[in-house]
Scaffold this active site. Structure first.
Site, mmCIF file in Angstrom:
data_model
loop_
_atom_site.group_PDB
_atom_site.id
_atom_site.type_symbol
_atom_site.label_atom_id
_atom_site.label_comp_id
_atom_site.label_asym_id
_atom_site.label_seq_id
_atom_site.Cartn_x
_atom_site.Cartn_y
_atom_site.Cartn_z
ATOM 1 N N GLY A 36 3.240 -0.550 -5.315
ATOM 2 C CA GLY A 36 1.818 -0.946 -5.273
ATOM 3 C C GLY A 36 1.615 -2.348 -5.795
ATOM 4 O O GLY A 36 2.298 -2.791 -6.713
ATOM 5 N N PHE A 47 -12.685 -3.647 -6.663
ATOM 6 C CA PHE A 47 -12.035 -4.231 -7.849
ATOM 7 C C PHE A 47 -12.185 -3.347 -9.087
ATOM 8 O O PHE A 47 -12.087 -3.820 -10.214
ATOM 9 C CB PHE A 47 -12.575 -5.639 -8.134
ATOM 10 C CG PHE A 47 -12.441 -6.577 -6.968
ATOM 11 C CD1 PHE A 47 -11.205 -6.857 -6.429
ATOM 12 C CD2 PHE A 47 -13.568 -7.169 -6.399
ATOM 13 C CE1 PHE A 47 -11.074 -7.718 -5.342
ATOM 14 C CE2 PHE A 47 -13.442 -8.029 -5.314
ATOM 15 C CZ PHE A 47 -12.201 -8.297 -4.783
ATOM 16 N N GLN A 56 -2.868 -9.642 -0.996
ATOM 17 C CA GLN A 56 -3.296 -9.069 -2.271
ATOM 18 C C GLN A 56 -2.973 -10.002 -3.429
ATOM 19 O O GLN A 56 -3.780 -10.202 -4.332
ATOM 20 C CB GLN A 56 -2.609 -7.716 -2.505
ATOM 21 C CG GLN A 56 -3.220 -6.584 -1.708
ATOM 22 C CD GLN A 56 -4.676 -6.406 -2.031
ATOM 23 O OE1 GLN A 56 -5.051 -6.129 -3.155
ATOM 24 N NE2 GLN A 56 -5.529 -6.612 -1.043
ATOM 25 N N THR A 66 -7.736 -3.382 1.462
ATOM 26 C CA THR A 66 -6.406 -3.831 1.074
ATOM 27 C C THR A 66 -5.349 -3.614 2.156
ATOM 28 O O THR A 66 -4.239 -4.101 2.021
ATOM 29 C CB THR A 66 -5.965 -3.063 -0.182
ATOM 30 O OG1 THR A 66 -6.212 -1.679 0.072
ATOM 31 C CG2 THR A 66 -6.770 -3.481 -1.387
ATOM 32 N N GLY A 78 -1.821 -4.170 -5.762
ATOM 33 C CA GLY A 78 -3.201 -4.654 -5.819
ATOM 34 C C GLY A 78 -3.576 -5.410 -7.076
ATOM 35 O O GLY A 78 -4.456 -6.271 -7.049
ATOM 36 N N GLU A 79 -2.984 -5.069 -8.199
ATOM 37 C CA GLU A 79 -3.511 -5.589 -9.463
ATOM 38 C C GLU A 79 -2.595 -6.593 -10.155
ATOM 39 O O GLU A 79 -3.072 -7.470 -10.871
ATOM 40 C CB GLU A 79 -3.792 -4.418 -10.422
ATOM 41 C CG GLU A 79 -4.403 -3.284 -9.661
ATOM 42 C CD GLU A 79 -5.176 -2.273 -10.474
ATOM 43 O OE1 GLU A 79 -4.745 -1.123 -10.471
ATOM 44 O OE2 GLU A 79 -6.190 -2.624 -11.087
ATOM 45 N N ILE A 105 -9.841 0.143 0.721
ATOM 46 C CA ILE A 105 -10.925 -0.627 0.098
ATOM 47 C C ILE A 105 -10.891 -2.098 0.530
ATOM 48 O O ILE A 105 -11.518 -2.955 -0.095
ATOM 49 C CB ILE A 105 -10.903 -0.506 -1.445
ATOM 50 C CG1 ILE A 105 -9.585 -0.997 -2.048
ATOM 51 C CG2 ILE A 105 -11.145 0.938 -1.852
ATOM 52 C CD1 ILE A 105 -9.593 -1.029 -3.581
ATOM 53 N N ASN A 121 3.983 -4.007 3.835
ATOM 54 C CA ASN A 121 3.457 -4.905 4.857
ATOM 55 C C ASN A 121 3.309 -6.290 4.233
ATOM 56 O O ASN A 121 2.341 -6.556 3.516
ATOM 57 C CB ASN A 121 2.098 -4.393 5.364
ATOM 58 C CG ASN A 121 1.522 -5.288 6.456
ATOM 59 O OD1 ASN A 121 2.103 -6.315 6.812
ATOM 60 N ND2 ASN A 121 0.367 -4.903 6.975
HETATM 61 MO MO1 MOS Z 1 -8.565 -0.849 -9.967
HETATM 62 S S1 MOS Z 1 -9.486 -1.752 -11.584
HETATM 63 O O1 MOS Z 1 -7.937 0.585 -10.680
HETATM 64 O O2 MOS Z 1 -9.780 -0.570 -8.872
#
Ligand code: MOS
Length: 739
Positions: free
Chosen positions: A699, A242, A635, A470, A701-702, A468, A628
């Protein structure tokens, strides 16, 4: 033709390893002679070490060494390198520039003051408690407010201004001037930070739980004054990060020092308590928002001034206002960032750094502004959409914010929402609806990859970036499969070693976008090599032109003739065909690349028993091509749960007298549990952004954590009439507001 592998749900290729316990994490590497290290951590927030007495610890069973500032061998700070995305593979960035045991100064609670190395973990831990440290205690700065009293805030990066926001505000029809505050948050990855380090013939080897093996390698090379090729960092599996595992923290260097001194491998894992002190956190923020509209509700002035806490050793800026530059159309804008030192460890990026707290402020303020103008918050946002990125005066490459808002609004039933506060009831509960926009940058950074087509008909991909948790292993395999037509079970993927072709950090939501072009390039190179082999004398396509050989399901074909990769390589007794490729950065001079989305939230407030719950989250997310869907949805779901933590629970607390953390454990630092999970309904819009890359994947993830805390706060307001501008939204704050 190869069947498309992109956009099709795929189970994780590393799933079996994980559920069977055969995926080995940083502290899962027993080896002959392994020693265990346990830190002695500062019990004061600020001061100096007067004396340190290790005699008793050294006499305890199994203890091999005690390292501290009086005996630590000379190591070096890594130089501060600018964050230049095109040079990211040469970066050697840390957040805390001091090295462990550098001197006798204590800058924060939980700082390493000594390290005990012993034959067993228990022996090291027992002895660590017998190292006696006498401190000269100084008055600590324990909060952002205290920090601002002690000194003026210092300027941070990421400012922007256009137009004349001050006069536009002064003469505007409607305006608000409000301040939002957010607390310290901790990453709390399941796997603690851990290092297993050993030295062999002048080479340093490290298993590390890191989001960036290449940067970590570069840092250790600098610290120990070694050429980079004499350091190898491995992180085949990471139990999340994270952001806390983007840049190396002191424990890793300390473990390498201990291994060097003892001449044996050393394992060091941070105790959970120190995951709150010496490995980063999201800093406290205070954000002043000044918004103004004309009489039609069009934004005419927008100012977002953010101040965050940093440490006394390093200046970290939480770029809360970055999103505010471009999310809405407005001619007069000013955003700024400042930071102020306090006696805590150095903060760092945490999932959607800047944007997560920043969009809490912006999307709450947009709600307040909409209500001030008498407009529906959705209609207000649609009216104020940005037709282009006004901060850089470039067209959006791909922006489906409007569709995201409309789709999610439709699904939650926004049209049926009664805007009157507290008017929607279901039995004892009052229902509140709120919304918030999501926003995150889209980056693609240089990444190298190697692809090997083996004579046994399988393929191997290698890249020095990380999975990581993900799903990156699977994304790599999908990409290789897409181009070669090989089935996923014929593909082996090796990630997470600095010995592989250097790859990007797994951060910033850029791993997928960066690795896919690299793997694609390497696969094409390998296939070209294969074609050249295929036309050699004695090969299946002898005498043909290489450009006429098509790739089809793990075969080359030409004029109805078909030969598998294995047959081709076999014909020349070649063990493999290899391709290597370095992908570049996205072209940011023609388009502005960002991802968009919207969260709609239903909260339920039961005033009789003072219970607040998030009942439903409906989200629509626009991240370009979804590679995917299983992993992508996962995520966003994870980010939504984390966003609920941010909105309702999470806050690092510090004793105002001592500056020591008071809830540095899972019992008292609250995160959402299963009972807190709402119904989650996610729409992935799936518009490939082909200006960005050939795959069009930006992307994911965030972005899911951005805007959610505001959506919840806005829903809480709709239910209760209480506007909470200070996270988290606790029952105490609500009841105080109602009283
Ligand atoms: Mo993210 S906060 O760039 O792992």
């Amino acid at each position: 033709m190869n069947e498309s592998m992109i956009g099709i749900p795929q189970l994780r290729i590393d799933g079996r390893l994980k559920v069977s316990g055969t995926a080995h994490y940083a502290a899962d590497h027993p080896m002959p002679g392994l020693l265990y290290a346990y830190g002695v951590y500062s019990t004061i927030a600020r001061g100096q070490i007067r004396t340190i007495d290790d005699a008793k610890a050294l006499n305890m069973p199994g203890v091999v060494s005690v390292v501290h500032h009086l005996n630590c061998p000379k190591i070096h700070r890594t130089p501060a390198t600018p964050m230049d995305m095109s040079q990211i593979l040469n970066a050697s960035k840390v957040d805390e520039f001091r090295t462990p045991f550098e001197d006798d100064r204590v800058a924060y609670p939980g700082q390493f003051v000594a390290l005990v190395v012993a034959e067993s973990f228990e022996q090291a831990r027992a002895a660590a408690y017998q190292v006696s440290v006498d401190y000269e205690v100084a008055e600590p700065i324990t909060s952002l407010t205290e920090g601002l009293k002690a000194q003026a805030a210092q300027n941070g990066a990421g400012g922007h201004s256009r137009g004349k926001p001050e006069p536009a505000f002064a003469s505007a029809a409607q305006k608000i001037d409000v301040t939002y505050t957010t607390p310290v948050e901790n990453h709390n990855p399941m796997e603690m930070h851990a290092t297993t380090a050993w030295w062999e013939h002048g080479h340093l080897f490290v298993y590390e739980s890191t989001q960036g093996v290449v940067n970590h390698r570069n840092v250790l090379a600098n610290v120990f004054d070694l050429p980079p090729d004499r350091v190898e960092v491995r992180a085949p599996f990471i139990g999340s990060g994270f952001g806390s595992k983007l840049w190396p923290w002191p424990h890793s260097i300390a473990a390498c020092v201990a291994a060097k001194i003892t001449g044996r491998p050393v394992q060091l894992m941070l105790p959970r308590a120190q995951m709150f002190t010496t490995s980063g956190h999201r800093p406290q923020t205070s954000q002043r928002m000044r918004l103004a509209t004309d009489s039609n509700g069009k934004l005419v002035s927008l100012r977002h001034e953010s101040t965050n806490s940093t440490s006394t050793t390093d200046a970290y800026t939480e770029t809360c206002a970055s999103v505010t530059k471009s999310l809405y159309g407005c001619p007069n804008v000013m955003v700024s960032h400042k930071n102020v030192p306090v006696n805590r460890g150095t903060p760092t990026s945490m999932r959607a750094p800047g944007a997560a707290p920043g969009l809490f402020a912006l999307e709450s303020a947009i709600d307040e502004m909409a209500l001030a103008t008498g407009m529906d918050p959705l209609a207000f946002r649609l009216l104020n959409q940005a037709a282009k990125d006004e901060s850089v005066d470039l067209p959006w490459s791909s922006n489906h914010l409007e569709e995201a808002m409309n789709v999610a609004a439709q699904k939650i039933g926004w049209q049926q929402r009664n805007p009157v506060v507290g008017s929607m009831r279901d039995g004892d509960e009052i229902i509140g609806f709120g919304m918030g926009a999501c926003n995150w940058e889209a980056s693609q950074v240089p990444t190298n990859a190697r692809v090997i087509l083996r004579a046994d008909g399988t393929a191997l991909a290698q890249c020095g970036l990380q999975d990581i948790g993900t799903g990156t292993y699977t994304v790599v395999a999908q990409t290789l499969s897409q181009l070669s037509g090989l089935a996923l079970d014929r593909i082996e993927v090796q990630l997470g070693s600095s010995a592989y072709p250097p790859g990007a950090m797994s951060g910033g939501s850029w791993a997928t976008s960066s690795v896919m072009p690299a793997i694609a390039g390497a696969t094409r190179q390998a296939l070209d090599t294969l074609r050249q082999i295929a036309v050699l004398k004695g090969a299946p396509f002898e005498g043909q032109k290489t450009e006429n050989l098509e790739v089809e399901e793990g075969h080359l074909v030409c004029d109805g003739q078909r030969a598998s990769f294995a047959e081709i390589l076999d014909s020349q007794r070649v063990v493999h065909a290899e391709g290597n490729f370095q992908s570049g950065a996205a072209k940011t001079d023609i388009f502005s690349f960002r991802s968009f989305g919207a969260h709609f939230v239903e909260v339920r407030w039961d005033p009789g028993i003072s219970r607040l719950r998030v009942a439903r989250v409906v989200s629509a997310i626009d991240v370009g091509q979804v590679v995917n869907p299983l992993a992508a949805r996962n995520q966003v779901e994870g980010a939504i749960v984390m966003g609920i933590g941010m909105a309702l629970f999470e806050a690092g607390e510090y004793d105002p007298r001592s500056g020591l953390p008071t809830n540095n454990n899972y019992a008292e630092y609250l995160v959402p549990v299963h009972a807190d999970q709402p119904d989650i309904d996610i729409t992935l819009l799936d518009y490939p952004d082909l200006n960005f890359s050939e795959f069009g994947a930006r992307g994911i993830g965030e972005i899911g954590i951005t805007g959610l805390a505001a959506a919840i706060a806005n829903a809480v307001y709709h239910a209760t009439g209480i506007r909470i501008r200070d996270l988290p939204i606790t029952l105490e704050k609500l009841m105080h507001g109602l009283a």
